[in-house]
Design a protein around this motif. Sequence first.
Motif, short mmCIF file in Angstrom:
data_model
loop_
_atom_site.label_atom_id
_atom_site.label_comp_id
_atom_site.label_asym_id
_atom_site.label_seq_id
_atom_site.Cartn_x
_atom_site.Cartn_y
_atom_site.Cartn_z
N ARG A 106 0.89 -1.17 0.00
CA ARG A 106 0.00 0.00 0.00
C ARG A 106 0.91 1.20 0.00
N GLU A 159 1.95 -0.64 12.12
CA GLU A 159 0.52 -0.38 11.94
C GLU A 159 -0.24 -1.69 11.77
N VAL A 191 -4.36 -2.93 11.02
CA VAL A 191 -5.72 -2.52 10.68
C VAL A 191 -6.62 -3.74 10.81
N GLY A 243 -10.78 -4.99 10.69
CA GLY A 243 -12.17 -4.69 10.38
C GLY A 243 -13.02 -5.92 10.60
N LEU A 273 -13.96 -1.47 3.14
CA LEU A 273 -13.70 -0.44 4.14
C LEU A 273 -12.22 -0.40 4.52
N VAL A 274 -11.62 -1.57 4.75
CA VAL A 274 -10.19 -1.63 5.09
C VAL A 274 -9.35 -1.13 3.92
N ASP A 275 -9.70 -1.51 2.69
CA ASP A 275 -8.99 -1.01 1.51
C ASP A 275 -9.07 0.51 1.43
N TYR A 276 -10.25 1.06 1.66
CA TYR A 276 -10.45 2.50 1.62
C TYR A 276 -9.57 3.18 2.68
N TYR A 277 -9.58 2.63 3.88
CA TYR A 277 -8.80 3.22 4.97
C TYR A 277 -7.30 3.13 4.72
N THR A 278 -6.81 1.94 4.35
CA THR A 278 -5.37 1.77 4.18
C THR A 278 -4.84 2.56 2.98
N ARG A 317 -5.59 5.47 2.37
CA ARG A 317 -5.48 6.85 2.81
C ARG A 317 -4.62 7.03 4.05
N MET A 318 -4.10 5.94 4.60
CA MET A 318 -3.22 6.03 5.77
C MET A 318 -1.90 6.68 5.37
#
Length: 121
Positions: free
Chosen positions: A66, A93, A95, A97, A109-114, A116-117
């Motif tokens: 990522r 880190e 993550v 979910g 959701l996890v893909d979206y969050y990671t 943007r981390m």
Amino acid sequence: MDRRRRHPAIPRHRGTAAGGGYSTAADLLKFARALRAGKLLPPALLAEATRRQTPWYGYGFMVGERQGVAGFGHGGGAEGMNGALELFPAQDEIVIGLANLDPPEVERLVDYYTARMPLGR
């Protein structure tokens, strides 16, 4: 079609290798920390387990990047249950979910969050 459903009172899949395990986010966090600390696998074996054997898979872990940062984890689920765990060791880190929703809601959701981390920044 709305794929959201209540989790069945008694899941059809119960504790098999293909799913049905029960966990909490707190327990997955303990698992991830123990894995990183070498309490579950020696560091050399973890390195081998998280080395790509195919373009995206190691030995039991999905392996990838990522934002140019190496990570590994696993996700999946069945009707009414979905989970994902991703670790980025160099950034310390983790993550997690979990949801009582059909796949692939949590993975999205996890893909979206990671994505943007601030991993590589």
